[in-house]
Each structure stands twice: as C-alpha cells, then as structure tokens.
Design an enzyme around this catalytic site. Sequence first.
Site, PDB file in Angstrom:
ATOM      1  N   LYS A  94       0.866  -1.179   0.000  1.00 43.49           N
ATOM      2  CA  LYS A  94       0.000   0.000   0.000  1.00 43.49           C
ATOM      3  C   LYS A  94       0.903   1.229   0.000  1.00 43.49           C
ATOM      4  O   LYS A  94       2.071   1.148   0.400  1.00 43.49           O
ATOM      5  CB  LYS A  94      -0.851  -0.008   1.284  1.00 43.49           C
ATOM      6  CG  LYS A  94      -2.087   0.826   1.204  1.00 43.49           C
ATOM      7  CD  LYS A  94      -3.290   0.054   0.693  1.00 43.49           C
ATOM      8  CE  LYS A  94      -4.505   0.959   0.607  1.00 43.49           C
ATOM      9  NZ  LYS A  94      -5.696   0.276   0.137  1.00 43.49           N
ATOM     10  N   GLY A 194     -19.967   7.294   5.537  1.00 48.91           N
ATOM     11  CA  GLY A 194     -19.041   7.587   4.432  1.00 48.91           C
ATOM     12  C   GLY A 194     -19.703   7.220   3.121  1.00 48.91           C
ATOM     13  O   GLY A 194     -19.857   6.036   2.801  1.00 48.91           O
ATOM     14  N   GLY A 196     -18.739   8.001  -0.065  1.00 51.44           N
ATOM     15  CA  GLY A 196     -17.838   8.332  -1.174  1.00 51.44           C
ATOM     16  C   GLY A 196     -18.072   7.360  -2.318  1.00 51.44           C
ATOM     17  O   GLY A 196     -19.190   6.908  -2.559  1.00 51.44           O
TER      18      GLY A 196
HETATM   19  P1  NAD Z   1     -13.832   8.031  -0.804  1.00 55.31           P
HETATM   20  O1  NAD Z   1     -12.722   8.972  -0.495  1.00 55.31           O
HETATM   21  O2  NAD Z   1     -14.477   8.110  -2.125  1.00 55.31           O
HETATM   22  O3  NAD Z   1     -14.993   8.199   0.292  1.00 55.31           O
HETATM   23  C1  NAD Z   1     -14.772   8.309   1.650  1.00 55.31           C
HETATM   24  C2  NAD Z   1     -15.939   9.118   2.208  1.00 55.31           C
HETATM   25  O4  NAD Z   1     -15.860   9.113   3.627  1.00 55.31           O
HETATM   26  C3  NAD Z   1     -15.943  10.586   1.774  1.00 55.31           C
HETATM   27  O5  NAD Z   1     -17.210  10.956   1.312  1.00 55.31           O
HETATM   28  C4  NAD Z   1     -15.563  11.335   3.062  1.00 55.31           C
HETATM   29  O6  NAD Z   1     -16.132  12.637   3.124  1.00 55.31           O
HETATM   30  C5  NAD Z   1     -16.143  10.418   4.103  1.00 55.31           C
HETATM   31  N1  NAD Z   1     -15.561  10.559   5.442  1.00 55.31           N
HETATM   32  C6  NAD Z   1     -14.273  10.771   5.795  1.00 55.31           C
HETATM   33  N2  NAD Z   1     -14.163  10.838   7.141  1.00 55.31           N
HETATM   34  C7  NAD Z   1     -15.418  10.656   7.627  1.00 55.31           C
HETATM   35  C8  NAD Z   1     -15.957  10.614   8.941  1.00 55.31           C
HETATM   36  N3  NAD Z   1     -15.202  10.786  10.018  1.00 55.31           N
HETATM   37  N4  NAD Z   1     -17.282  10.385   9.075  1.00 55.31           N
HETATM   38  C9  NAD Z   1     -18.090  10.224   7.993  1.00 55.31           C
HETATM   39  N5  NAD Z   1     -17.621  10.260   6.735  1.00 55.31           N
HETATM   40  C10 NAD Z   1     -16.313  10.484   6.551  1.00 55.31           C
HETATM   41  O7  NAD Z   1     -13.280   6.569  -0.496  1.00 55.31           O
HETATM   42  P2  NAD Z   1     -13.831   5.180  -1.059  1.00 55.31           P
HETATM   43  O8  NAD Z   1     -13.057   4.826  -2.263  1.00 55.31           O
HETATM   44  O9  NAD Z   1     -15.311   5.229  -1.080  1.00 55.31           O
HETATM   45  O10 NAD Z   1     -13.356   4.183   0.093  1.00 55.31           O
HETATM   46  C11 NAD Z   1     -14.029   4.108   1.345  1.00 55.31           C
HETATM   47  C12 NAD Z   1     -13.323   3.141   2.262  1.00 55.31           C
HETATM   48  O11 NAD Z   1     -13.311   1.851   1.654  1.00 55.31           O
HETATM   49  C13 NAD Z   1     -11.853   3.476   2.550  1.00 55.31           C
HETATM   50  O12 NAD Z   1     -11.531   3.083   3.854  1.00 55.31           O
HETATM   51  C14 NAD Z   1     -11.092   2.611   1.572  1.00 55.31           C
HETATM   52  O13 NAD Z   1      -9.803   2.300   2.014  1.00 55.31           O
HETATM   53  C15 NAD Z   1     -11.967   1.380   1.541  1.00 55.31           C
HETATM   54  N6  NAD Z   1     -11.847   0.589   0.318  1.00 55.31           N
HETATM   55  C16 NAD Z   1     -12.103   1.159  -0.879  1.00 55.31           C
HETATM   56  C17 NAD Z   1     -11.998   0.387  -2.035  1.00 55.31           C
HETATM   57  C18 NAD Z   1     -12.326   0.965  -3.396  1.00 55.31           C
HETATM   58  O14 NAD Z   1     -12.468   0.184  -4.360  1.00 55.31           O
HETATM   59  N7  NAD Z   1     -12.478   2.274  -3.532  1.00 55.31           N
HETATM   60  C19 NAD Z   1     -11.599  -0.947  -1.956  1.00 55.31           C
HETATM   61  C20 NAD Z   1     -11.361  -1.499  -0.688  1.00 55.31           C
HETATM   62  C21 NAD Z   1     -11.476  -0.713   0.438  1.00 55.31           C
END
Ligand code: NAD
Length: 367
Positions: A94, A194, A196
Amino acid sequence: MTSDLISSKELSKIDPVFGQLSFDNHEQIVFCNDKDTGLKAIIGIHNTVLGPALGGTRMWAYNNEWEALNDVLRLSRGMTFKSAITGLNLGGGKAVIIGDAKTQKTPELMRKFGEFVHSLSGRYITAEDVGMTTADMDTVREVTPYVTGISESKGGAGNPSPITAYGVFMGMKAAAKFKYGSDILEDKSVFVQGIGHVGESLVEHLTNEGANVTIADINQERLEEVSSKYNVAIYKGNDIYSESMDIYAPCALGATINDDTINKLRADIIAGAANNQLADESKHGRMLQDRGILYAPDFLINAGGIINVYAELENYGKQEIIRKTENIYNTTLEIFEGAKQNNVTTNVSALRIAKDRIETRKKEQGK
Ligand code: NAD
C-alpha cells in the site's frame, strides 16, 4: 546518550519502524521525497510470497508522519491477507501520500510518485484508494506500467469502487443469513458511514433491496446529493455509535471500532468497506464476539476492488470479476461457520485461512 535518560523498556516503545506494532514483519518500506513537487509518500511492502505486492495509494492530510506510517503499515498488511483469502496470486502493499488531495494533488506530483513506484521494478503495483481517482492512475501510467485501475478507454478495468460495493453487499447479505437466517435486507436498518465512491454504490444496492438506509458523512454537499438521489435519510445526531441499528456499514476511514465506540454500539452486524475497522484486531474482535455483534472481516468483504484490478494483470473479463465477487458471500459464510466451530473471532477465523495459504505457498517455494 538517550539510553542514559530513557529505560530500555521505554526505548522499545519508541522504535520508529521495526519496533512498531503495525510493522508486523514488513519486507520493505520506501520513503519517497521530492522537493519540487512537494511529494512526501511512503510505500509499504508487507509480503510478496504469493506475488507482487498490490494495493492502492491513499492521499490524506495526516496530522503527523507517525500517523501516515502507521496507516500505510496497517493497510499494506491488510492487503496481504485480503489477496490471500480471495485466492489471488498477489502480495500485500500500500502507499500513502501525505497531503490534502483537494489542494495539493497535481499531475506532476502524481508522475513523480509513479517514478518511485517504477523504481521498485514491479515488486509493488499501485491502484486507487481514498483521495485518488481513475484519472490519477492514468497519470501514473504515463511513467510506469506498475499501476492498475486505469480507465477502461486506456485498457484498464476502470473504477473499482462499484465492484467493491457489490462485494460488501454480498458480505453483508451473508452476515444477515448467518445472523437472521435470511439474507434479504428489506426493512433492515443500515447506517452507511461515508458515502464516497464505495458508500454511494452500496446505498444503491441497499435501497434497491428495500433496506432502511441512513447516511452519514463529513461532506454536507455529498450528503444532500446522495440523500435526494436515493431518497435516504441523513443522520442528524452527533453520535452515530449510540444509535440503534441492525447493520453498521463503515465506509469512510478505519479504526472506528475502538475503545471509545465499542461499548456504545447497538448493531447486530458490522459489514462495511473501510479497511482496518478494528482499532485493535484481537481485543476489539473479541469484545464484539462477547457482545454478540457479528463482524464481517473488512479485508474479506471489501476485496471486490482488488478482484477488479487483478483482472488487468490476469486478463479476465467482467463476468469473471462478478463471479469472483459474488463468491465473497460463500467465503464469508465459511468464515462465520469456522469461527463458531472453533470458538474464535470472525477476524481470527479469516486470518487463519489467509495465513495458511501463504505458509503453504512458502513451503512449495522451498522457503
Ligand atoms: P472516498 O474517499 O471516495 O470516500 C470516503 C468518504 O468518507 C468521503 O465521502 C468522506 O467525506 C467520508 N468521510 C471521511 N471521514 C469521515 C468521517 N469521520 N465520518 C463520515 N464520513 C467520513 O473513499 P472510497 O473509495 O469510497 O473508500 C471508502 C473506504 O473503503 C476506505 O476506507 C477505503 O480504504 C476502503 N476501500 C475502498 C476500495 C475501493 O475500491 N475504492 C476498496 C477497498 C477498500
């Protein structure tokens, strides 16, 4: 000099890298610095027994470098077990870039980061994580082939987030099956923390199935957008952990199950996308088990994204991506059964399978 002032016990606590609890036998850690672009990044390569270390890059405004180092170590270790349990021939790695993705990310910075990735000759392959987009991966691709998650128009598998969300949905359904005897999520109250890339897509699956969804995020604009798009409630309170709910889906950052939150939680199931949800795997895993809260291990159910990007390396198509992702349902149920039979936490049950696969491969390699 220092040892005169601090006892050896104290010193052992502050060993900066090898002594960190989250170090957990990492093979290599690379610190990347570039004055011109302002790049400060850390790449963690935890284990390459099963294959090259693949894992996303996260850009985040960490409070300090300790936080960044700790985060990358925890995340790259998690990738080792995620790939192992999913049956992929990949190791765990990572990267984190220290900085605000909204204001400090530039194409020059991304290209410089790509050059550092390239210098590792394929031992580490990067992808997208928090603070990154598919377009950023395309920029990295300009300087190195060791990147996945590039645009479909450029021959990549595209944005992994919808597949990650689908896998989380599968894991959540398996948890419901184990807990309630049925995997139908209709009328279940689900808190998605969250919204996102992954969270929003998960909300779509849940609303399609008729779940009762509440969303929380620190981004007000996103909240309003997602709420009106899917007709879901926005959480208005100030302590989500005290709310009564059927399912808690952490989809923001890690370590939300910790000493402060765990005793307040009133959910039957925890199933979400965030990596490293348990601040302390063994302690908090055991506490959840004692409280009868079923935890679907994050590294197992959020593997859809890595299944998606692995397709770029192994040249398999969408159908196989979906098949592998749907299989998360079966694996999650097996883990729950194993945990029950052996009276261990679900996290330990999942880790055992992942570690066994690595040990078996090590033996085959004569190591
Ligand atoms: P992203 O950045 O698109 O979304 C994250 C969201 O969380 C954002 O909207 C942000 O405003 C919100 N956030 C941050 N801190 C917060 C808090 N304290 N309370 C509430 N909301 C909060 O990220 P993503 O790609 O959607 O990934 C989300 C999680 O899933 C991460 O932990 C990431 O490591 C994990 N993940 C993602 C993927 C992927 O394919 N994108 C794969 C495996 C794991």
